[in-house]
Design a protein around this motif. Structure first.
Motif, PDB file in Angstrom:
ATOM      1  N   ALA A   1       0.822  -1.200   0.000  1.00  0.00           N
ATOM      2  CA  ALA A   1       0.000   0.000   0.000  1.00  0.00           C
ATOM      3  C   ALA A   1       0.861   1.256   0.000  1.00  0.00           C
ATOM      4  N   ALA A   2       1.939   1.242   0.801  1.00  0.00           N
ATOM      5  CA  ALA A   2       2.823   2.409   0.858  1.00  0.00           C
ATOM      6  C   ALA A   2       3.480   2.646  -0.489  1.00  0.00           C
ATOM      7  N   TYR A   3       3.873   1.567  -1.158  1.00  0.00           N
ATOM      8  CA  TYR A   3       4.509   1.692  -2.472  1.00  0.00           C
ATOM      9  C   TYR A   3       3.539   2.290  -3.479  1.00  0.00           C
ATOM     10  N   GLU A   4       2.312   1.797  -3.494  1.00  0.00           N
ATOM     11  CA  GLU A   4       1.334   2.249  -4.480  1.00  0.00           C
ATOM     12  C   GLU A   4       0.921   3.694  -4.240  1.00  0.00           C
ATOM     13  N   ALA A   5       0.913   4.125  -2.975  1.00  0.00           N
ATOM     14  CA  ALA A   5       0.469   5.484  -2.656  1.00  0.00           C
ATOM     15  C   ALA A   5       1.583   6.519  -2.760  1.00  0.00           C
ATOM     16  N   ALA A   6       2.824   6.065  -2.838  1.00  0.00           N
ATOM     17  CA  ALA A   6       3.956   6.993  -2.819  1.00  0.00           C
ATOM     18  C   ALA A   6       4.083   7.740  -4.143  1.00  0.00           C
ATOM     19  N   PRO A   7       4.491   9.005  -4.093  1.00  0.00           N
ATOM     20  CA  PRO A   7       4.717   9.766  -5.326  1.00  0.00           C
ATOM     21  C   PRO A   7       6.112   9.492  -5.883  1.00  0.00           C
ATOM     22  N   GLY A   8       6.355   9.971  -7.084  1.00  0.00           N
ATOM     23  CA  GLY A   8       7.697   9.903  -7.649  1.00  0.00           C
ATOM     24  C   GLY A   8       7.922   8.694  -8.535  1.00  0.00           C
ATOM     25  N   ASP A   9       9.178   8.515  -8.908  1.00  0.00           N
ATOM     26  CA  ASP A   9       9.534   7.418  -9.798  1.00  0.00           C
ATOM     27  C   ASP A   9       9.641   6.108  -9.019  1.00  0.00           C
ATOM     28  N   LEU A  10      10.027   5.051  -9.725  1.00  0.00           N
ATOM     29  CA  LEU A  10      10.075   3.724  -9.115  1.00  0.00           C
ATOM     30  C   LEU A  10      11.017   3.690  -7.918  1.00  0.00           C
ATOM     31  N   ALA A  11      12.208   4.274  -8.061  1.00  0.00           N
ATOM     32  CA  ALA A  11      13.174   4.253  -6.961  1.00  0.00           C
ATOM     33  C   ALA A  11      12.633   4.985  -5.737  1.00  0.00           C
ATOM     34  N   SER A  12      11.992   6.127  -5.948  1.00  0.00           N
ATOM     35  CA  SER A  12      11.427   6.895  -4.832  1.00  0.00           C
ATOM     36  C   SER A  12      10.351   6.096  -4.114  1.00  0.00           C
ATOM     37  N   ARG A  13       9.516   5.419  -4.878  1.00  0.00           N
ATOM     38  CA  ARG A  13       8.448   4.631  -4.256  1.00  0.00           C
ATOM     39  C   ARG A  13       9.014   3.437  -3.494  1.00  0.00           C
ATOM     40  N   LEU A  14      10.085   2.855  -4.006  1.00  0.00           N
ATOM     41  CA  LEU A  14      10.710   1.737  -3.299  1.00  0.00           C
ATOM     42  C   LEU A  14      11.290   2.198  -1.957  1.00  0.00           C
ATOM     43  N   VAL A  15      11.969   3.348  -1.963  1.00  0.00           N
ATOM     44  CA  VAL A  15      12.532   3.863  -0.710  1.00  0.00           C
ATOM     45  C   VAL A  15      11.412   4.233   0.257  1.00  0.00           C
ATOM     46  N   HIS A  16      10.332   4.786  -0.268  1.00  0.00           N
ATOM     47  CA  HIS A  16       9.185   5.111   0.589  1.00  0.00           C
ATOM     48  C   HIS A  16       8.622   3.837   1.216  1.00  0.00           C
ATOM     49  N   ALA A  17       8.557   2.768   0.446  1.00  0.00           N
ATOM     50  CA  ALA A  17       8.053   1.500   0.971  1.00  0.00           C
ATOM     51  C   ALA A  17       8.988   0.943   2.045  1.00  0.00           C
ATOM     52  N   ILE A  18      10.294   1.074   1.832  1.00  0.00           N
ATOM     53  CA  ILE A  18      11.262   0.626   2.840  1.00  0.00           C
ATOM     54  C   ILE A  18      11.062   1.410   4.135  1.00  0.00           C
ATOM     55  N   SER A  19      10.881   2.726   4.001  1.00  0.00           N
ATOM     56  CA  SER A  19      10.678   3.574   5.174  1.00  0.00           C
ATOM     57  C   SER A  19       9.394   3.204   5.903  1.00  0.00           C
ATOM     58  N   ALA A  20       8.338   2.934   5.137  1.00  0.00           N
ATOM     59  CA  ALA A  20       7.070   2.541   5.753  1.00  0.00           C
ATOM     60  C   ALA A  20       7.206   1.209   6.473  1.00  0.00           C
ATOM     61  N   GLY A  21       7.961   0.298   5.891  1.00  0.00           N
ATOM     62  CA  GLY A  21       8.191  -0.983   6.544  1.00  0.00           C
ATOM     63  C   GLY A  21       8.938  -0.825   7.855  1.00  0.00           C
TER      64      GLY A  21
END
Length: 204
Positions: A1-21
């Motif tokens: 869910a965090a990955y899908e809701a995050a803005p930006g490119d693929l790398a930004s969304r991956l880092v956002h997902a890591i942070s959410a985890g």
């Protein structure tokens, strides 16, 4: 869910997902490392590999924050490369195409400094694109910022400056401004302060 809701490119969304985890509990072993890898055909350095983003942080107190900092730098590099690509096309562009290329180059340069404001070379790129776009005050501001970050530019050999993307024509135009010329000339004659050597002890 965090990955899908995050803005930006693929790398930004991956880092956002890591942070959410991590915020949700993270690894029971603690925080020591983080990494992100994004591949795209021919997107690596000079097109020699497929690693568009390949960042690793090891043995760090705040690895996710450091990973985000490195990603910001990488985004700045990618935006700068995009701006340079547009600028390189100006030589063969038709008159009606130049304005669009300059606008695209300027937009990419501004994105670059927005994510990495500590890079003197990115500020020089912004100075060039702003000047091409008719924003002389903005170009002067960008160039002065570059000199504040790294005052040694006027003392570099001209071939070195050219290799780093700062052309003599840009400096010549900027030096038409009295304030910039005085700053450039003052920095050009400065010499590094010699490091004081500790006083030698004399034998009693």
């Amino acid at each position: 869910a965090a990955y899908e809701a995050a803005p930006g490119d693929l790398a930004s969304r991956l880092v956002h997902a890591i942070s959410a985890g991590q915020a949700a509990g993270g690894d029971a072993r603690g925080r020591e490392s983080a990494a992100v890898l994004v591949v795209k055909d021919g997107a690596g350095y000079l097109g020699l590999n497929d690693r568009l983003v390949d960042l690793h942080v090891e043995d760090h107190a705040t690895p996710i924050r450091e990973l985000q900092r490195l990603l910001d730098i990488r985004h700045g590099q990618l935006a700068a490369a995009e701006a340079t690509t547009y600028l390189d096309q100006l030589g063969d562009a038709r008159e009606g195409e130049r304005a669009g290329l300059i606008e695209q180059a300027g937009g990419a340069a501004e994105r670059a400094i927005a994510v990495n404001r500590r890079s003197d070379t990115l500020w020089w790129l912004a100075a060039q694109t702003r000047l091409l776009g008719g924003d002389r005050p903005g170009a002067l501001e960008a160039a002065q910022t570059a000199l504040l970050i790294s005052p040694s530019w006027p003392r570099l050999p001209e071939p070195t400056r050219i290799e780093l993307g700062v052309k003599p024509e840009l400096i010549d135009v900027l030096r038409e401004d009295d304030g910039f010329r005085r700053l450039w000339d003052a920095l050009a004659i400065q010499t590094p302060v010699a490091r004081k050597q500790p006083a030698q002890e004399t034998a009693e």
